[in-house]
Design a protein around this motif. Structure first.
Motif, short mmCIF file in Angstrom:
data_model
loop_
_atom_site.label_atom_id
_atom_site.label_comp_id
_atom_site.label_asym_id
_atom_site.label_seq_id
_atom_site.Cartn_x
_atom_site.Cartn_y
_atom_site.Cartn_z
N VAL A 9 4.55 23.55 -68.16
CA VAL A 9 5.86 24.13 -67.86
C VAL A 9 6.97 23.24 -68.40
N ASP A 10 7.72 23.76 -69.36
CA ASP A 10 8.84 23.00 -69.96
C ASP A 10 9.74 24.00 -70.67
N ASP A 11 11.05 23.82 -70.56
CA ASP A 11 11.96 24.76 -71.20
C ASP A 11 12.07 24.52 -72.70
N GLU A 12 11.55 23.39 -73.18
CA GLU A 12 11.54 23.10 -74.62
C GLU A 12 10.22 23.55 -75.23
N SER A 13 10.29 24.55 -76.11
CA SER A 13 9.07 25.07 -76.73
C SER A 13 8.36 24.00 -77.55
N GLU A 27 -10.37 21.15 -75.66
CA GLU A 27 -10.99 22.42 -75.27
C GLU A 27 -10.53 22.94 -73.91
N TYR A 28 -9.33 22.56 -73.49
CA TYR A 28 -8.76 23.15 -72.29
C TYR A 28 -8.08 24.47 -72.67
N THR A 29 -8.01 25.40 -71.73
CA THR A 29 -7.26 26.63 -71.91
C THR A 29 -5.85 26.38 -71.36
N VAL A 30 -4.83 26.59 -72.18
CA VAL A 30 -3.46 26.26 -71.80
C VAL A 30 -2.62 27.51 -71.61
N LEU A 31 -1.99 27.60 -70.46
CA LEU A 31 -1.01 28.64 -70.17
C LEU A 31 0.37 27.99 -70.22
N GLU A 32 1.40 28.77 -70.56
CA GLU A 32 2.74 28.20 -70.70
C GLU A 32 3.76 28.94 -69.83
N ALA A 33 4.79 28.18 -69.44
CA ALA A 33 5.93 28.75 -68.73
C ALA A 33 7.16 27.97 -69.16
N SER A 34 8.31 28.67 -69.28
CA SER A 34 9.52 28.03 -69.80
C SER A 34 10.53 27.66 -68.71
N ASN A 35 10.22 28.00 -67.47
CA ASN A 35 11.10 27.61 -66.37
C ASN A 35 10.33 27.66 -65.06
N GLY A 36 10.96 27.19 -63.97
CA GLY A 36 10.28 27.12 -62.69
C GLY A 36 9.84 28.46 -62.14
N GLU A 37 10.71 29.48 -62.26
CA GLU A 37 10.37 30.81 -61.76
C GLU A 37 9.13 31.35 -62.45
N GLU A 38 9.13 31.21 -63.77
CA GLU A 38 7.99 31.68 -64.55
C GLU A 38 6.72 30.91 -64.19
N ALA A 39 6.88 29.63 -63.89
CA ALA A 39 5.74 28.79 -63.52
C ALA A 39 5.10 29.28 -62.23
N VAL A 40 5.93 29.55 -61.22
CA VAL A 40 5.42 30.03 -59.93
C VAL A 40 4.73 31.38 -60.11
N LEU A 51 -4.76 22.63 -63.00
CA LEU A 51 -3.78 21.54 -63.00
C LEU A 51 -2.48 22.06 -63.61
N ILE A 52 -1.34 21.50 -63.15
CA ILE A 52 -0.03 21.89 -63.67
C ILE A 52 0.69 20.67 -64.22
N ILE A 53 1.22 20.79 -65.43
CA ILE A 53 2.10 19.78 -66.02
C ILE A 53 3.51 20.36 -65.96
N LEU A 54 4.38 19.74 -65.16
CA LEU A 54 5.64 20.37 -64.78
C LEU A 54 6.84 19.50 -65.12
N ASP A 55 7.74 20.05 -65.94
CA ASP A 55 8.97 19.33 -66.28
C ASP A 55 9.96 19.45 -65.13
N PRO A 59 16.07 25.45 -66.55
CA PRO A 59 16.99 26.48 -66.05
C PRO A 59 16.31 27.37 -65.02
N LYS A 60 17.13 28.17 -64.32
CA LYS A 60 16.68 29.15 -63.31
C LYS A 60 16.11 28.47 -62.06
N MET A 61 15.06 27.67 -62.25
CA MET A 61 14.48 26.93 -61.14
C MET A 61 13.93 25.62 -61.68
N ASP A 62 14.38 24.49 -61.14
CA ASP A 62 13.92 23.21 -61.68
C ASP A 62 12.51 22.88 -61.18
N GLY A 63 11.99 21.78 -61.71
CA GLY A 63 10.63 21.38 -61.37
C GLY A 63 10.43 21.05 -59.91
N TRP A 64 11.45 20.44 -59.29
CA TRP A 64 11.34 20.08 -57.87
C TRP A 64 11.10 21.33 -57.03
#
Length: 227
Positions: A9-13, A27-40, A51-55, A59-64
């Motif tokens: 999860v990071d707003d920077e592509s 060989e991990y399968t990676v899903l992406e999200a560009s903001n907190g709302e999309e991550a949830v 596992l989640i890697i979270l910036d 925008p919209k919803m921060d990592g916290w």
């Protein structure tokens, strides 16, 4: 390992692509999200994310906030990424149940190493073993804990911390020693991180939280006997 899903999860592509490329090589399968709302939303849609890697800054919803919402219904391991180096932010992350905290810029190889270390512990690969200490029962392979016969939800780091305490029953442990052994990498943050985790762990353990004794000016000792 292709079935192990990681949410980045990071707003920077550009940053998402960098992290994804290194994870895909493993060989991990990676899903992406560009903001907190999309991550949830993505996490709720895919129940098997490991596992989640979270910036933090998005925008919209921060990592916290995203972390806080995810923690309401899951103890999935979370690695927080941030451009800030303020130790108060780091302590906030641990209070919210973050398992690792990495400041930008970072080495993608180090990030992947930490991802692998966490997944080794949470994937059930560890040898089968059940440890009992007083009214606490730890199932090492399943990464589960029972207190007085009832299951208790612990985050990855809380489980590791409890495991370390139980294995070292009766031994006085400094905060620095706990950091070096539980965080298992060169940690340069504030040792108060330990106090934050111990406070939450004691709370979750209920009456058994008293097993963790404070040694003023030094650290802690796990002892099931009254002193």
């Amino acid at each position: 390992m292709g079935e192990v899903k990681i949410l980045v999860v990071d707003d920077e592509s550009r940053m998402r692509k960098l992290v994804k490329d290194f994870l895909v090589r493993k060989e991990y399968t990676v899903l992406e999200a560009s903001n907190g709302e999309e991550a949830v939303d993505t996490f709720l849609e895919h129940k098997d994310i490991a596992l989640i890697i979270l910036d933090v800054m998005m925008p919209k919803m921060d990592g916290w906030q995203a972390c806080k919402e995810i923690r309401e219904f899951s103890e999935v391991p979370i690695i927080m990424l941030t451009a800030k180096s303020d130790e108060r932010d780091e302590l906030l992350g641990f209070e919210l149940g973050v398992d690792e905290y990495i400041s930008k810029p970072f080495s993608p190889k180090i990030l992947v190493a930490r991802v692998e270390a966490i997944l080794r512990r949470t994937s059930g690969i560890a040898q089968e073993e059940v440890i009992e200490a007083g009214d606490i029962e730890l199932d090492i392979s399943a990464h589960t804990v029972k207190v007085q016969g009832k299951s208790v939800e612990l985050s990855f780091k809380e489980f590791e911390l409890l495991n370390y305490f139980v294995v070292n029953q009766g031994v006085a442990l400094s905060r620095e020693k706990i950091l070096n052994n539980v965080w298992n990498y060169d940690y340069f943050g504030d040792a108060r991180t330990i106090d934050t985790h111990v406070k939450k762990l004691r709370s979750k353990l209920g009456p058994c939280g008293d097993y963790i004794k404070t040694i003023w000016g030094m650290g802690y000792k796990f002892n099931i006997e009254e002193e």
